[in-house]
Scaffold this motif. Structure first.
Motif, PDB file in Angstrom:
ATOM      1  N   ALA A  21       0.857  -1.190   0.000  1.00  0.00           N
ATOM      2  CA  ALA A  21       0.000   0.000   0.000  1.00  0.00           C
ATOM      3  C   ALA A  21       0.894   1.241   0.000  1.00  0.00           C
ATOM      4  O   ALA A  21       2.068   1.160   0.358  1.00  0.00           O
ATOM      5  CB  ALA A  21      -0.884  -0.013   1.238  1.00  0.00           C
ATOM      6  N   GLU A  41      -2.733   4.302   6.418  1.00  0.00           N
ATOM      7  CA  GLU A  41      -3.696   3.417   7.077  1.00  0.00           C
ATOM      8  C   GLU A  41      -3.650   2.010   6.484  1.00  0.00           C
ATOM      9  O   GLU A  41      -3.651   1.025   7.213  1.00  0.00           O
ATOM     10  CB  GLU A  41      -5.129   3.999   6.987  1.00  0.00           C
ATOM     11  CG  GLU A  41      -5.340   5.243   7.844  1.00  0.00           C
ATOM     12  CD  GLU A  41      -4.876   5.072   9.305  1.00  0.00           C
ATOM     13  OE1 GLU A  41      -5.004   3.960   9.844  1.00  0.00           O
ATOM     14  OE2 GLU A  41      -4.371   6.049   9.884  1.00  0.00           O
ATOM     15  N   THR A  42      -3.576   1.915   5.145  1.00  0.00           N
ATOM     16  CA  THR A  42      -3.532   0.567   4.542  1.00  0.00           C
ATOM     17  C   THR A  42      -2.186  -0.088   4.803  1.00  0.00           C
ATOM     18  O   THR A  42      -2.091  -1.304   4.988  1.00  0.00           O
ATOM     19  CB  THR A  42      -3.866   0.639   3.032  1.00  0.00           C
ATOM     20  OG1 THR A  42      -4.879   1.617   2.814  1.00  0.00           O
ATOM     21  CG2 THR A  42      -4.342  -0.690   2.519  1.00  0.00           C
ATOM     22  N   VAL A  61      -2.551  -1.714   8.095  1.00  0.00           N
ATOM     23  CA  VAL A  61      -3.336  -2.959   8.031  1.00  0.00           C
ATOM     24  C   VAL A  61      -2.443  -4.085   7.493  1.00  0.00           C
ATOM     25  O   VAL A  61      -2.363  -5.178   8.059  1.00  0.00           O
ATOM     26  CB  VAL A  61      -4.586  -2.759   7.126  1.00  0.00           C
ATOM     27  CG1 VAL A  61      -5.302  -4.079   6.898  1.00  0.00           C
ATOM     28  CG2 VAL A  61      -5.515  -1.732   7.744  1.00  0.00           C
ATOM     29  N   GLU A  62      -1.749  -3.791   6.391  1.00  0.00           N
ATOM     30  CA  GLU A  62      -0.880  -4.819   5.783  1.00  0.00           C
ATOM     31  C   GLU A  62       0.267  -5.191   6.725  1.00  0.00           C
ATOM     32  O   GLU A  62       0.621  -6.357   6.867  1.00  0.00           O
ATOM     33  CB  GLU A  62      -0.298  -4.301   4.453  1.00  0.00           C
ATOM     34  CG  GLU A  62      -1.331  -4.141   3.353  1.00  0.00           C
ATOM     35  CD  GLU A  62      -0.737  -3.624   2.058  1.00  0.00           C
ATOM     36  OE1 GLU A  62      -1.461  -3.545   1.063  1.00  0.00           O
ATOM     37  OE2 GLU A  62       0.476  -3.277   2.037  1.00  0.00           O
TER      38      GLU A  62
END
Ligand code: E4P
Length: 218
Positions: free
Chosen positions: A62, A66-67, A70-71
């Motif tokens: 990403a 934010e992503t 998550v990853e």
């Protein structure tokens, strides 16, 4: 200096691990795509972690904080050995700081200047990866960057480890040792080149020929 292998090739990793020559592994999305085929990359990361008990870098893909988080959390949950690799961008630095506050180790990658390296250290990076060979590729002095980062980190007492990357030949590795890089990551070919020396081969051949003339046994 710690030696890392820069590959996702499981056969090569097994060979180097069997020889007890490596302290960790770095991968990147390109290296994973070369070997994955139909396999889930997460399976490959897990398998690497079982082969090598050291830091295993797995990179987020990403580009927003934010992503990336998550990853990064998903990757870190795969195995205790995983170090989350994030790019040296504004969002990557934010993700680095957030992952650090969650106790997740990071490798900040694609570093091409000492000021980028300073920012990564301030963001709490576990490792910084200056890409030596890619600077050489555009007629720069890649190793100069490793020198500069060593000086900056020593000046200010940062404990971020310098993980010299994009190394293309054994002299790159020798220069890293002399500069005091904490780690060097290299393709398997370079690791095996490090073990070889023509004078070792010639010397061994002569010793064995002399011994064989004796006709004796040990
Ligand atoms: C490091 O983490 C990178 O995976 C790698 O060293 C990049 O090397 P390259 O410039 O040879 O692709």
């Amino acid at each position: 200096m710690k030696i890392f292998l820069d590959t996702a090739d499981l056969a090569e990793i097994r060979r180097a691990a069997d020889a007890n020559l490596i302290d960790g592994i770095t991968t990147n999305p390109s290296l994973i795509s070369q070997v994955a085929g139909d396999r889930d990359p997460k399976e490959i990361y897990r398998e690497i972690c079982e082969l090598v008990d050291g830091p295993i870098s797995a990179e987020v893909v990403a580009t927003d904080k934010e992503t990336m988080l998550v990853e990064g959390r998903k990757l870190a949950a795969l195995h205790d050995n995983i170090v989350v690799k994030v790019p040296l961008t504004e969002d990557g630095l934010k993700a680095c700081r957030a992952l650090r506050s969650e106790g997740i180790r990071t490798n900040v990658t694609l570093c091409f200047s000492p000021s980028q390296a300073l920012l990564a250290a301030k963001a709490g990076a576990t490792f910084i990866s200056p890409f030596v060979g890619r600077i050489d590729d555009i007629s720069g002095e890649g190793m100069q960057l490793v020198h500069q980062i060593r000086q900056v980190y020593d000046n200010y007492g940062y404990d971020t480890e310098i993980l010299a990357a994009s190394l293309r030949h054994p002299m790159h590795v020798v220069e890293c040792m002399l500069i005091g890089a904490d780690c060097a990551t290299m393709p398997p070919k370079v690791l095996w080149q490090l073990t070889n020396h023509p004078l070792t081969d010639r010397g061994l051949e002569a010793f064995l020929a002399d011994w064989n003339r004796l006709g004796a046994e040990i």
